[in-house]
Scaffold this active site. Structure first.
Site, PDB file in Angstrom:
ATOM      1  N   ASP A 209       0.828  -1.203   0.000  1.00  0.00           N
ATOM      2  CA  ASP A 209       0.000   0.000   0.000  1.00  0.00           C
ATOM      3  C   ASP A 209       0.865   1.258   0.000  1.00  0.00           C
ATOM      4  OD1 ASP A 209      -2.780   1.255   0.546  1.00  0.00           O
ATOM      5  OD2 ASP A 209      -1.540   2.088   2.141  1.00  0.00           O
ATOM      6  N   GLU A 251      13.617 -15.772  -1.599  1.00  0.00           N
ATOM      7  CA  GLU A 251      13.845 -16.979  -0.794  1.00  0.00           C
ATOM      8  C   GLU A 251      12.620 -17.890  -0.802  1.00  0.00           C
ATOM      9  OE1 GLU A 251      15.076 -16.239   3.216  1.00  0.00           O
ATOM     10  OE2 GLU A 251      16.233 -14.455   2.648  1.00  0.00           O
TER      11      GLU A 251
END
Length: 534
Positions: A209, A251
């Site tokens: 956001d 990852e």
């Protein structure tokens, strides 16, 4: 880490259709008038049948809900109005079993004034380490009675609030949403830990956001239009933040989509470099009016912005902040501008619906990914909320001029003949549903092959199964004025007639889908789109 879904490649996000759920208004599982995670879980088969690849949830965290959940008090706790963390984990897992990934919303610019950090900062007083996590400053004037600077708010109203000990704190949104100090390492570490927390629970991506607002000029100077660099928008130090986030996402094989409102194409593209965000929302297209030349320019500009960094474009017609598509397209001004929102704008919903159907096929044929806001597949219009029921702070901070965003957040209609249209409530929902909501109910539309829901289901089925859709090249074709015509790969052709003259279809092997009926002579009428296989 959750196992990857088997049916799509690791770059699924480059051409995904992602459905936005506003949990408070999607479905109510416990009957208390507020949508919740139990309601979403019960409607997962609907989303699977619709054919979406992922679901983006607006904030479901612990929150006082001053700004619809974008005032977060605890990122590791689900708000009790929505359910529990265990339910969120079940939802993520159950969606994955249906081939639907989950994207959560992170609000890094600010927290709730009920967040433990801010409460500790208020208690600790001036000069304390706790206050260094925010932007506390003494005021100006003889007795500190004036705010530290004159920065404009993202909402109407002031950007500084004074606390009892005399200091002021910065909030680019409401006073209940104090801005964090992103120059502080504790703030950075906390958000990296939050990302890992949700990635460990199987979340496939994060929507960021207000992604361009985090960093502030440490001097907090007065605002001057045109100042470069801007004191609080799109500052260069932001990119180091997102590089560190990208390393974490990599990852887990997770992705980001940023809410980045920037007019400068080159600076916008910087957020999409290979070591930063994967995608960002395309507000140029979202705010574009229903005009062939303007739409073509928006498509060209979007693709040109993304090409240097080889990022896929995103396409969206509406979200939880923007006037519903069928309403916007039924007005004299078919674009969108927050500053232009007001009450009582005349709207032709029949016209708007016809254009929204055509826009759906246009959007789904463009290269990249698509975001679909809940209820758009039902053709929901913007609702008029009674003045005494409006909750959006944008309305109140505008002095009552702006109707706010509640009109696009009204609870979904599921069953035409059920109380509250099958939303699930035994009491009236948190926002009132209009009297004509049963006509838009999902069960009624599912039985109507000419409905908006039927159009979206078939369009998404074709987009997933037929060649030529998704990420890849686009070639514009010669066309009369007022007509958009382009070809993708494998002979897939999209025509959208925005002119008043019926369009003769070019030679083709198959007509895959049309947003509305052809005329008696087999021509494409005004405000109608078609997919062809050349």
């Amino acid at each position: 880490m959750a196992a990857p879904l088997p049916h799509r490649a690791d770059d699924w996000w480059r051409d995904a259709v992602i459905y936005q759920v506003y949990p408070r208004s999607f479905a109510d599982g416990d009957g208390d008038g507020t949508g919740d995670l139990a309601g979403v879980r019960a409607r997962l088969p609907y989303l699977a049948e619709l054919g979406v690849d992922a679901v983006w949830f607006t904030p479901w965290y612990l929150s006082p809900l001053v700004d619809g959940g974008y005032d977060v008090a605890d990122y590791r706790t689900i708000d009790p109005a929505f359910g529990t963390l265990a339910e969120a984990e079940k939802l993520i897992a159950e969606a994955r079993e249906l081939g639907i990934r989950t994207i959560v919303d992170i609000v890094p610019n600010h927290v709730s004034d009920q967040h433990p950090w801010f409460r500790a900062a208020l208690a600790a007083g001036p000069g304390s380490p706790e206050r260094e996590l925010f932007h506390f400053r003494p005021g100006r004037g003889e007795n500190g009675e004036l705010p530290p600077n004159d920065w404009p708010s993202q909402f109407a109203g002031p950007t500084w609030t004074r606390v009892p000990d005399g200091e002021w704190y910065l909030h680019l949104f409401t006073p209940e949403q104090p801005d964090l100090n992103w120059a502080h390492p504790v703030v950075r570490q906390e958000h990296e830990d939050v990302l890992r927390f949700w990635f460990e629970r199987g979340v496939a991506g994060v929507r960021i956001d207000s992604a361009a607002l985090l960093a502030k000029d440490p001097a907090l100077p007065d605002f001057q239009e045109g100042t470069d660099p801007h004191p609080f928008i799109d500052r260069d130090e932001l990119h180091d933040v997102y590089r560190s986030w990208r390393a974490i996402a990599d990852e887990y094989g997770a992705v980001f989509v940023g809410e980045v409102w920037l007019p400068d194409a080159e600076r916008f593209a910087r957020y999409l470099r290979p070591d930063e965000l994967h995608t960002a929302f395309n507000f140029n297209f979202l705010t574009c009016p229903w005009d062939a030349d303007r739409l073509r320019r928006a498509v060209d500009d979007t693709l040109a912005e993304h090409a240097p960094v080889r990022a896929p474009a995103t396409w969206v017609l509406c979200n939880h902040d923007v006037t519903r598509t069928v309403t916007r397209y039924g007005r004299a001004d078919t674009g969108f501008d927050f500053a232009a929102k007001t009450f009582g704008i005349p709207t032709d919903l029949t016209l708007g619906t016809r254009r929204a159907r055509a826009a759906a096929l246009l959007t789904l044929a463009l290269p990249g990914s698509v975001y679909l806001y809940q209820g758009e597949e039902l053709g929901l219009p913007e609702a008029d909320i009674p003045l005494d029921r409006i909750q959006d702070p944008m309305h109140f901070r505008s002095g009552g001029v702006d109707p706010g965003r509640d009109g696009c957040r009204v609870p979904m209609p599921w069953v035409a003949d059920a109380p509250y249209c099958g939303f699930g409530s035994t009491t009236e929902p948190w926002l009132p549903q209009p009297g004509d909501w049963p006509a838009y109910a999902a069960d009624r539309q599912a039985a109507d092959p000419a409905s908006m829901l039927a159009l979206y289901r078939e369009a998404l089925r074709l987009r997933r199964a037929a060649p030529g859709f998704g990420d890849g090249p686009l070639t514009w074709l010669p066309a009369p004025a007022g007509v958009l015509a382009f070809r993708r790969t494998d002979g897939l052709t999209c025509l959208v007639n925005l002119s008043s003259t019926p369009l003769e279809l070019p030679p083709h092997r198959a007509r895959l889908l049309t947003s509305g009926p052809l005329d008696a002579r087999g021509r494409l009428p005004e405000d109608t789109a078609v997919w062809l296989r050349a």
